[in-house]
Design a protein around this motif. Structure first.
Motif, PDB file in Angstrom:
ATOM      1  N   ASP A  95       0.719  -1.234  -0.099  1.00  0.00           N
ATOM      2  CA  ASP A  95       0.301   0.065   0.040  1.00  0.00           C
ATOM      3  C   ASP A  95       0.658   1.319   0.189  1.00  0.00           C
ATOM      4  O   ASP A  95       0.642   2.547  -0.669  1.00  0.00           O
ATOM      5  CB  ASP A  95      -1.267   0.261   1.410  1.00  0.00           C
ATOM      6  CG  ASP A  95      -1.873  -1.167   1.309  1.00  0.00           C
ATOM      7  OD1 ASP A  95      -1.727  -1.978   0.203  1.00  0.00           O
ATOM      8  OD2 ASP A  95      -2.823  -1.260   2.149  1.00  0.00           O
ATOM      9  N   ARG A 108       3.508   1.729  -0.718  1.00  0.00           N
ATOM     10  CA  ARG A 108       4.723   1.493  -1.739  1.00  0.00           C
ATOM     11  C   ARG A 108       4.212   2.015  -3.463  1.00  0.00           C
ATOM     12  O   ARG A 108       4.173   3.069  -4.204  1.00  0.00           O
ATOM     13  CB  ARG A 108       5.400   0.551  -2.566  1.00  0.00           C
ATOM     14  CG  ARG A 108       6.674  -0.019  -1.593  1.00  0.00           C
ATOM     15  CD  ARG A 108       7.116  -1.414  -2.082  1.00  0.00           C
ATOM     16  NE  ARG A 108       8.077  -1.538  -1.250  1.00  0.00           N
ATOM     17  CZ  ARG A 108       9.227  -2.699  -0.993  1.00  0.00           C
ATOM     18  NH1 ARG A 108       8.384  -3.525  -1.384  1.00  0.00           N
ATOM     19  NH2 ARG A 108       9.640  -2.942  -0.108  1.00  0.00           N
ATOM     20  N   LEU A 109       2.282   1.629  -3.717  1.00  0.00           N
ATOM     21  CA  LEU A 109       1.723   2.050  -4.169  1.00  0.00           C
ATOM     22  C   LEU A 109       1.274   3.821  -4.787  1.00  0.00           C
ATOM     23  O   LEU A 109       1.337   4.042  -5.280  1.00  0.00           O
ATOM     24  CB  LEU A 109       0.800   1.058  -3.809  1.00  0.00           C
ATOM     25  CG  LEU A 109      -0.134   1.426  -5.078  1.00  0.00           C
ATOM     26  CD1 LEU A 109       0.219   0.769  -6.854  1.00  0.00           C
ATOM     27  CD2 LEU A 109      -1.951   0.659  -4.813  1.00  0.00           C
ATOM     28  N   ALA A 110       1.660   4.185  -2.976  1.00  0.00           N
ATOM     29  CA  ALA A 110       0.929   5.644  -3.035  1.00  0.00           C
ATOM     30  C   ALA A 110       1.799   6.364  -3.317  1.00  0.00           C
ATOM     31  O   ALA A 110       1.553   7.294  -3.809  1.00  0.00           O
ATOM     32  CB  ALA A 110       1.173   5.238  -1.621  1.00  0.00           C
ATOM     33  N   PHE A 129       4.153   5.574  -5.375  1.00  0.00           N
ATOM     34  CA  PHE A 129       4.289   5.363  -7.179  1.00  0.00           C
ATOM     35  C   PHE A 129       3.349   6.430  -7.730  1.00  0.00           C
ATOM     36  O   PHE A 129       3.161   7.014  -9.077  1.00  0.00           O
ATOM     37  CB  PHE A 129       4.313   4.498  -7.888  1.00  0.00           C
ATOM     38  CG  PHE A 129       3.961   3.389  -9.183  1.00  0.00           C
ATOM     39  CD1 PHE A 129       5.099   4.107 -10.214  1.00  0.00           C
ATOM     40  CD2 PHE A 129       2.463   3.210  -9.677  1.00  0.00           C
ATOM     41  CE1 PHE A 129       5.364   3.950 -11.486  1.00  0.00           C
ATOM     42  CE2 PHE A 129       2.298   3.652 -10.736  1.00  0.00           C
ATOM     43  CZ  PHE A 129       3.822   3.843 -12.272  1.00  0.00           C
ATOM     44  N   GLU A 130       1.924   6.189  -6.786  1.00  0.00           N
ATOM     45  CA  GLU A 130       0.952   6.737  -8.002  1.00  0.00           C
ATOM     46  C   GLU A 130       0.998   8.346  -8.203  1.00  0.00           C
ATOM     47  O   GLU A 130       0.384   9.171  -8.277  1.00  0.00           O
ATOM     48  CB  GLU A 130      -0.483   6.744  -7.216  1.00  0.00           C
ATOM     49  CG  GLU A 130      -1.337   5.224  -7.260  1.00  0.00           C
ATOM     50  CD  GLU A 130      -2.444   4.957  -6.762  1.00  0.00           C
ATOM     51  OE1 GLU A 130      -2.479   5.735  -5.472  1.00  0.00           O
ATOM     52  OE2 GLU A 130      -2.863   3.544  -7.564  1.00  0.00           O
ATOM     53  N   ASP A 131       1.442   9.264  -6.334  1.00  0.00           N
ATOM     54  CA  ASP A 131       1.761  10.223  -6.470  1.00  0.00           C
ATOM     55  C   ASP A 131       2.853  10.775  -7.186  1.00  0.00           C
ATOM     56  O   ASP A 131       3.008  11.429  -8.290  1.00  0.00           O
ATOM     57  CB  ASP A 131       2.516  10.504  -5.141  1.00  0.00           C
ATOM     58  CG  ASP A 131       1.196  10.575  -3.599  1.00  0.00           C
ATOM     59  OD1 ASP A 131       0.338  10.629  -4.687  1.00  0.00           O
ATOM     60  OD2 ASP A 131       1.943  10.947  -3.609  1.00  0.00           O
ATOM     61  N   ARG A 135       3.865   9.221 -10.559  1.00  0.00           N
ATOM     62  CA  ARG A 135       2.691   9.182 -11.916  1.00  0.00           C
ATOM     63  C   ARG A 135       1.949  10.100 -12.451  1.00  0.00           C
ATOM     64  O   ARG A 135       1.992  10.646 -13.357  1.00  0.00           O
ATOM     65  CB  ARG A 135       2.365   8.102 -12.234  1.00  0.00           C
ATOM     66  CG  ARG A 135       1.851   7.526 -12.747  1.00  0.00           C
ATOM     67  CD  ARG A 135       0.781   6.063 -13.203  1.00  0.00           C
ATOM     68  NE  ARG A 135      -0.329   6.432 -12.152  1.00  0.00           N
ATOM     69  CZ  ARG A 135      -1.180   5.021 -12.135  1.00  0.00           C
ATOM     70  NH1 ARG A 135      -0.698   3.730 -12.860  1.00  0.00           N
ATOM     71  NH2 ARG A 135      -1.966   4.810 -11.364  1.00  0.00           N
ATOM     72  N   GLY A 136       1.009  10.378 -10.435  1.00  0.00           N
ATOM     73  CA  GLY A 136       0.420  11.970 -11.072  1.00  0.00           C
ATOM     74  C   GLY A 136       1.038  13.249 -11.640  1.00  0.00           C
ATOM     75  O   GLY A 136       0.602  13.647 -12.612  1.00  0.00           O
ATOM     76  N   TYR A 174       5.895   6.246 -18.781  1.00  0.00           N
ATOM     77  CA  TYR A 174       5.021   5.443 -18.794  1.00  0.00           C
ATOM     78  C   TYR A 174       5.593   3.848 -19.364  1.00  0.00           C
ATOM     79  O   TYR A 174       5.126   2.393 -18.623  1.00  0.00           O
ATOM     80  CB  TYR A 174       3.850   6.104 -19.276  1.00  0.00           C
ATOM     81  CG  TYR A 174       3.593   7.010 -18.855  1.00  0.00           C
ATOM     82  CD1 TYR A 174       2.683   6.842 -17.752  1.00  0.00           C
ATOM     83  CD2 TYR A 174       3.336   8.355 -19.456  1.00  0.00           C
ATOM     84  CE1 TYR A 174       1.955   8.002 -17.428  1.00  0.00           C
ATOM     85  CE2 TYR A 174       2.843   9.044 -18.770  1.00  0.00           C
ATOM     86  CZ  TYR A 174       1.980   9.549 -17.842  1.00  0.00           C
ATOM     87  OH  TYR A 174       1.350  10.522 -17.056  1.00  0.00           O
TER      88      TYR A 174
END
Length: 201
Positions: free
Chosen positions: A92, A94-96, A98-100, A102-103, A184
């Protein structure tokens, strides 16, 4: 010792007493003569008592082994449950991160710019990377940070329409934009191993 073990131990002893009583009853019936019975009673009772005690000890030992196996299975299941919880929590976090990242890369790609506010937020997002990812990811997010700086610089330098270097800055802006957009394609290969079921340490 658990209540079940005590109950088992009591039933084993009771069974041993009943077996001894039955044995002596059979011996008394078969021997008949009390004088002959007396000669064999002491040695036979010692042997029978030893056999009975050994049998009871064996049965108790088997019960304890079974209980130990059950306890070991429970301990292993508890460890697996705890480990799965840790893995899920790490996933959770690590994913948060990565998403920050990527955003923010997405914002830069949509606008073609990397203003100070975006750059500041990107720096804050990658601050956590060393604690959750390896050196490969750390180097990569730093490379993206430098591309964002260069994109912002190229955009600024392009504003001077009479600058003879403007075509160079236009080309550089395009190169920096393409390098950022490759996120990407490149990021999933780097971030992915850290977020799979069998995680990279």
């Amino acid at each position: 010792m658990s209540t079940t073990m005590k109950d088992k131990g009591g039933s084993e002893v009771a069974l041993g007493v009943l077996a001894a009583t039955a044995f002596w009853l059979i011996v008394a019936i078969l021997v008949g003569d009390p004088a002959r019975f007396k000669d064999y009673a002491a040695p036979a009772s010692t042997v029978f008592a030893a056999i009975t005690a050994g049998w009871i000890a064996y049965r108790l030992g088997q019960s304890q082994i079974a209980v130990a196996k059950v306890q070991a299975d429970i301990a292993e299941r508890n460890w697996k449950t705890s480990n799965e919880k840790i893995v899920l929590d790490l996933f959770d976090k690590r994913l948060a991160i990565f998403e920050d990242i990527r955003g923010l890369v997405g914002e830069a790609c949509r606008s073609g710019t990397a203003p100070d506010d975006l750059f500041f937020r990107y720096g804050r997002a990658i601050d956590r990377v060393p604690y959750f990812f390896g050196e490969d990811v750390q180097k990569y997010v730093e490379k993206i940070r430098l591309h964002l700086i260069n994109l912002n610089l190229a955009n600024t330098m392009m504003q001077n329409l009479i600058d003879p270097e403007r075509p160079t800055w236009v080309k550089r802006r395009g190169d920096e934009f393409v390098a950022i957009a490759k996120f990407y394609e490149e990021a999933p290969r780097l971030f992915g191993p850290y977020m799979k079921a069998h995680q990279k340490a």
